[in-house]
Design a protein around this motif. Structure first.
Motif, mmCIF file in Angstrom:
data_model
loop_
_atom_site.group_PDB
_atom_site.id
_atom_site.type_symbol
_atom_site.label_atom_id
_atom_site.label_comp_id
_atom_site.label_asym_id
_atom_site.label_seq_id
_atom_site.Cartn_x
_atom_site.Cartn_y
_atom_site.Cartn_z
ATOM 1 N N TRP A 113 8.265 1.703 -14.169
ATOM 2 C CA TRP A 113 7.864 0.883 -13.047
ATOM 3 C C TRP A 113 8.428 0.921 -11.980
ATOM 4 O O TRP A 113 9.523 1.596 -11.779
ATOM 5 C CB TRP A 113 7.460 -0.439 -13.575
ATOM 6 N N ALA A 147 6.411 -2.973 -10.228
ATOM 7 C CA ALA A 147 4.691 -2.561 -10.152
ATOM 8 C C ALA A 147 4.430 -1.361 -11.151
ATOM 9 O O ALA A 147 5.390 -0.246 -11.100
ATOM 10 C CB ALA A 147 4.254 -2.422 -8.849
ATOM 11 N N SER A 148 3.432 -1.237 -11.775
ATOM 12 C CA SER A 148 3.091 -0.191 -12.684
ATOM 13 C C SER A 148 2.824 1.067 -11.907
ATOM 14 O O SER A 148 2.948 2.122 -12.566
ATOM 15 C CB SER A 148 1.951 -0.437 -13.711
ATOM 16 N N GLU A 149 2.248 1.067 -10.948
ATOM 17 C CA GLU A 149 2.002 2.131 -10.031
ATOM 18 C C GLU A 149 2.604 2.047 -8.589
ATOM 19 O O GLU A 149 2.510 0.939 -7.972
ATOM 20 C CB GLU A 149 0.381 2.379 -9.787
ATOM 21 N N SER A 150 2.975 3.212 -8.094
ATOM 22 C CA SER A 150 3.610 3.230 -6.867
ATOM 23 C C SER A 150 2.654 3.041 -5.454
ATOM 24 O O SER A 150 1.451 3.517 -5.811
ATOM 25 C CB SER A 150 4.581 4.312 -6.495
ATOM 26 N N ARG A 151 3.059 2.165 -4.599
ATOM 27 C CA ARG A 151 2.286 2.054 -3.289
ATOM 28 C C ARG A 151 3.175 2.416 -2.051
ATOM 29 O O ARG A 151 4.613 2.410 -2.368
ATOM 30 C CB ARG A 151 1.465 1.011 -3.130
ATOM 31 N N SER A 166 6.261 0.527 -2.495
ATOM 32 C CA SER A 166 7.382 0.812 -3.412
ATOM 33 C C SER A 166 8.319 1.822 -2.722
ATOM 34 O O SER A 166 9.394 2.339 -3.466
ATOM 35 C CB SER A 166 6.712 1.681 -4.572
ATOM 36 N N LYS A 206 -2.522 -8.480 -12.869
ATOM 37 C CA LYS A 206 -3.288 -7.524 -12.293
ATOM 38 C C LYS A 206 -3.168 -7.904 -10.995
ATOM 39 O O LYS A 206 -3.436 -9.158 -10.416
ATOM 40 C CB LYS A 206 -4.736 -7.435 -12.717
ATOM 41 N N GLY A 251 -5.676 -3.406 -8.960
ATOM 42 C CA GLY A 251 -5.722 -2.193 -9.880
ATOM 43 C C GLY A 251 -4.485 -1.830 -10.556
ATOM 44 O O GLY A 251 -4.381 -0.631 -11.087
ATOM 45 N N ARG A 252 -3.309 -2.559 -10.282
ATOM 46 C CA ARG A 252 -2.159 -2.076 -11.351
ATOM 47 C C ARG A 252 -1.635 -3.338 -11.720
ATOM 48 O O ARG A 252 -1.800 -4.483 -11.269
ATOM 49 C CB ARG A 252 -1.063 -1.546 -10.140
ATOM 50 N N GLU A 253 -0.612 -3.324 -12.547
ATOM 51 C CA GLU A 253 0.135 -4.532 -13.236
ATOM 52 C C GLU A 253 1.373 -4.802 -12.336
ATOM 53 O O GLU A 253 2.144 -3.805 -12.047
ATOM 54 C CB GLU A 253 0.438 -3.874 -14.620
#
Length: 240
Positions: free
Chosen positions: A89, A114-118, A121, A212, A215-217
């Motif tokens: 994460w 966060a489970s996905e990078s943006r 991040s 949530k 769209g990500r955790e």
């Protein structure tokens, strides 16, 4: 044996016993201090530490932004835990961050995983005379820096560890904005260099819940630990 001789031997025995007890107590206390200090020490750096630090000096020279001056600045990087269900994460900012003030400076409470990078991040390492500053490289809070809030209250994390949710994102640098970077065998360790929690290390709550967001955790669980633990190691990668 005379009564006087017997009494003298008893007195000497008691005195010797008292001295031995004092010596034993001193040795136990010294051992406890040594063990306690060892827990709070920085981990040993690997052979590639100097190369890693040199690799962060990608933008040389003096920069002034939001009251922040740096000798060198890295290009954007991501930081990810290397253990637990949060492995892989990304250090990020929750959309539910709380706005507040710290020493008169705008800060938000909500440094998360966060489970996905943006865009949020991405971080930059700014080298200064006092240590490294970790600065948001993109997104809504671009230019804000990760700081430590001395007013945060510590709490136990299990039976043998104390942690404190003291990390904040500040609009400009504060007194406690500086971090020591150590590349250890398991990953990068970030250590506070000033303030009430000097010598404490980045960590996260491994059992904390996530929710949530877009769209990500996301889990708002990044904090400081009193010593290096499994959650204190982070993988650092360049942002493509």
């Amino acid at each position: 044996m005379s009564k006087e001789s017997l009494e003298l031997k008893i007195v000497n025995f008691k005195e010797d016993n008292t001295v031995m007890k004092r010596i034993l107590l001193f040795l136990v206390a010294a051992l406890w201090v040594t063990v306690t200090d060892s827990f709070a020490q920085s981990p040993p750096a690997v052979n590639g530490h100097d190369k890693f630090i040199k690799g962060l000096r990608e933008i040389e020279g003096h920069e002034q932004q939001n009251g922040l001056a740096g000798k060198s600045i890295s290009k954007p990087r991501t930081l990810s835990p290397v253990v637990s269900r949060f492995k892989g994460w990304f250090i990020d900012i929750t959309e539910k961050a709380k706005l507040g003030k710290l020493d008169g400076i705008d800060v938000i409470e909500g440094i998360s995983l966060a489970s996905e990078s943006r865009d949020t991040s991405a971080w930059q390492f700014v080298e200064t005379e006092k240590g490294y500053i970790v600065r948001a490289a993109k997104g809504r809070y671009k230019g804000w820096v990760i700081v430590c809030d001395d007013s945060a209250k510590p709490r136990p994390e299990g039976p043998k560890l104390t942690v404190v949710p003291a990390l904040r994102l500040a609009k400009s640098a504060t007194t406690n904005s500086y971090w020591k970077l150590t590349l250890a065998s398991q990953g990068l360790v970030l250590e506070a260099t000033s303030g009430k929690y000097k010598g404490w290390f980045w960590d996260f709550g491994g059992g904390d819940p996530s929710h949530k967001e877009s769209g990500r955790e996301v889990a708002a669980n990044v904090l400081l630990a009193e010593r290096v633990v499994a959650g204190s190691y982070f993988a650092v990668k360049a942002v493509e």
